[in-house]
Design a protein around this motif. Structure first.
Motif: not given
Lengths: 259, 307
Positions: B88-92, B97
């Motif tokens: 997953f996008n760790g910054f979201e 998510i």
């Protein structure tokens, strides 16, 4: 169950929202730098040097370069938004969120390109607002102005997408902007009229697509262009069709994203 | 109805590596199915093909009778995937998510948000809903991946080593959660390196090795094939010097620890009778190794010998 069209619309909207949220979240990297850089362009090229250069194409130099500077920021940002976002999705593997979901490839492309257009237009608007501190803006042909800025953003967002597909490292998403996009932009008539060039170089310039975008956009704002507007639109639309076809071909083949 | 049917599936990677060699596999609707195999056996390739992350070389895959190649969108909408690696996008933010993933499956925000909230509560992530994914602990990231895979209510959930690196307490709570959703009707395919996990959760099992299915049966019959089990006994007092146990193969590990092999036709009552006759008191007893682990090693070794 919701209809297929509705589900596709929701998926597209979700991807676009995610892209917009991404560039707003990192605004000091995405929205602030073009505002500062373009302010410097206006101060140095427009005010300081422009007053000594005099008129170009019948306009003061700062008025002449304003459309080019706006267009330059739109295409650079449309390109880099898609290239970096798509490559990051590959790098962090979260592209798999899209690949396992029931989203057709054309919608993945459309979502990323729309994100690039959104950032390009957002930065274009910021630069336009900055330019108001240095010059008065008037728009001669509103349809030409808006359609050309949108088409240019689409074309460069598609280019960024293809770059993102092929890129295998973060270096590879900065190579094209640094070594191809920037020289083409500077030689694309942002700061000068191509009629100033010798005939041979004028003909060579016609292979640079940015010439057509900048001139058509300048025509929309100032009413002057080195290129026929119909030719500019035809070339940009042809480039968009070619890039869309190629990007979809790469997606369908799974290049860079599927084993 | 079969939740999954794989026929003659082959995969050769561009570097020439043959990952799958014409495998056949079926998983019935409602099953809790284990797909086991050593590293590089072809498990992740199989999962990758089912979920469209890997392109097959030949063969046919159907999800609930829907061909994944002919009707990819319909087939994908029935599948949920929990991959091995965090993807997953760790910054979201955690909730973003989940809502975005639901959106990719066509669920608008008004439907997606309550569903995301429900899963955040069920998987103990509610307090972290506004945190970025990269700030979560390893166990929370695993749970986030499970929540994301379930957000669109898939009929077939595929978990590729979902409990890798997760502590025992959390692993057991994840088992309970997976058993619950299986009882509610979700078919589950699980790959794991913890064979105890497969033994506890799964009703049917396939073992894959070097791109071939070397075993495909139900868990009970597979475990029944075990010729012997080895138990370790912890004794209350030291064994006498002349200690012997007729009819059993034993090994004395130290003064108070005894290892006993129990053949399939023998039983624990005979062992305890024999020990009681000699006034030996047993304080506790455990299996030396997981039963499935022994069988798994036997099958994989056998397949290596025939190749």
């Amino acid at each position: 169950m919701n209809s297929l069209y509705y589900r596709h619309w929701v998926a597209f909207n979700t991807l676009l929202t995610r892209e917009v949220r991404r560039f707003i979240r990192i605004w000091p990297q995405t929205l602030l730098p073009p505002a500062i850089t373009m302010t410097l362009y206006f101060i140095i090229f427009g005010n300081l040097m422009g007053s000594r250069i005099g008129e170009m194409g019948g306009f003061s130099y700062i008025d002449y370069i304003t459309p080019g500077i706006i267009m330059m920021s739109v295409i650079n940002n449309a390109y880099s938004n898609v290239a970096s976002s798509f490559y990051s999705a590959k790098f962090q593997n979260h592209i798999e969120e899209l690949l396992v979901a029931p989203i057709p490839n054309y919608l993945i492309l459309a979502g990323y390109v729309a994100g690039g257009i959104a950032r390009g237009l957002c930065v274009g608007l910021i630069v336009t607002l900055v330019s108001l501190f240095f010059t008065d803006i008037s728009i001669q042909h509103i349809f030409v102005t808006i359609s050309m800025v949108v088409l240019s953003a689409i074309m460069f967002a598609l280019g960024g997408f293809i770059n993102g597909i092929y890129a295998n490292s973060f270096d590879q998403i900065s190579i094209i902007p640094t070594f191809i996009l920037t020289p083409l932009t500077y030689l694309g008539g942002v700061f000068f009229s191509i009629t100033l060039l010798p005939e041979f170089w004028q003909n060579v310039s016609l292979f640079n697509p940015i010439i057509y975008m900048v001139n058509a956009f300048r025509y929309g704002m100032l009413g002057t262009s080195d290129i026929a507007i119909e030719v500019a639109f035809s070339i940009i639309i042809a480039c968009i069709i070619a890039l869309t076809t190629f990007a979809l071909h790469l997606l369908n083949k799974g290049t860079g994203i599927r084993n | 109805m079969n939740a999954l049917s794989i026929n003659n599936l082959s995969k050769t990677y561009s570097n020439g590596f043959v990952a799958l060699k014409r495998i056949d596999l079926t998983v019935k609707q409602g099953d809790f199915f284990a797909l086991l195999g050593p590293n590089g056996a072809g498990k992740s390739t199989t999962i990758g093909i089912i979920t469209s992350l890997v392109t097959k070389s030949s063969g046919d895959v159907q999800v609930f009778d829907i061909n994944i190649e002919k009707n990819p969108e319909q087939a994908k909408s029935l599948l949920g995937l929990v991959p091995q690696e965090f993807n997953f996008n760790g910054f979201e933010q955690v909730k973003h998510i989940l809502v975005a993933q639901a959106g990719f499956y066509g669920l608008a925000k008004k439907e997606a948000e309550p569903r995301a909230d429900e899963l955040l509560h069920q998987l103990g992530l509610w307090d972290k809903r506004h945190s970025t994914a990269r700030s979560l602990s390893g166990g929370m990231k695993r749970r986030l991946m499970i929540a994301r895979a379930l957000v669109h209510r898939p009929k077939l959930l595929i978990l590729d080593e979902p409990t890798a690196g997760v502590d025992i307490e959390l692993r057991r709570s994840m088992w309970a959660f997976l058993q619950k959703i299986n009882e509610q009707g979700t078919t589950i395919i699980l790959t794991t390196h913890y064979l105890e996990e497969a033994e506890n959760l799964c009703r049917n099992i396939a073992i894959i090795d070097k791109g071939l299915i070397v075993e495909n049966t139900d868990m009970k019959s597979l475990l029944n094939r075990l010729d012997k089990e080895t138990f370790v006994l912890d004794l209350a007092s030291a064994l006498p010097a002349d200690f012997k146990l007729a009819n059993f193969t034993i090994q004395q590990l130290d003064d108070t620890t005894l290892e006993v092999d129990l053949q399939r036709d023998d039983n624990l009552n005979h062992l305890f009778s024999a020990l009681t006759e000699q006034h030996i008191e047993v304080r506790s007893m455990k299996n030396k190794a997981n039963r499935l682990e022994e069988l798994f090693l036997n099958l994989v070794e056998k397949s290596e010998a025939t190749l």
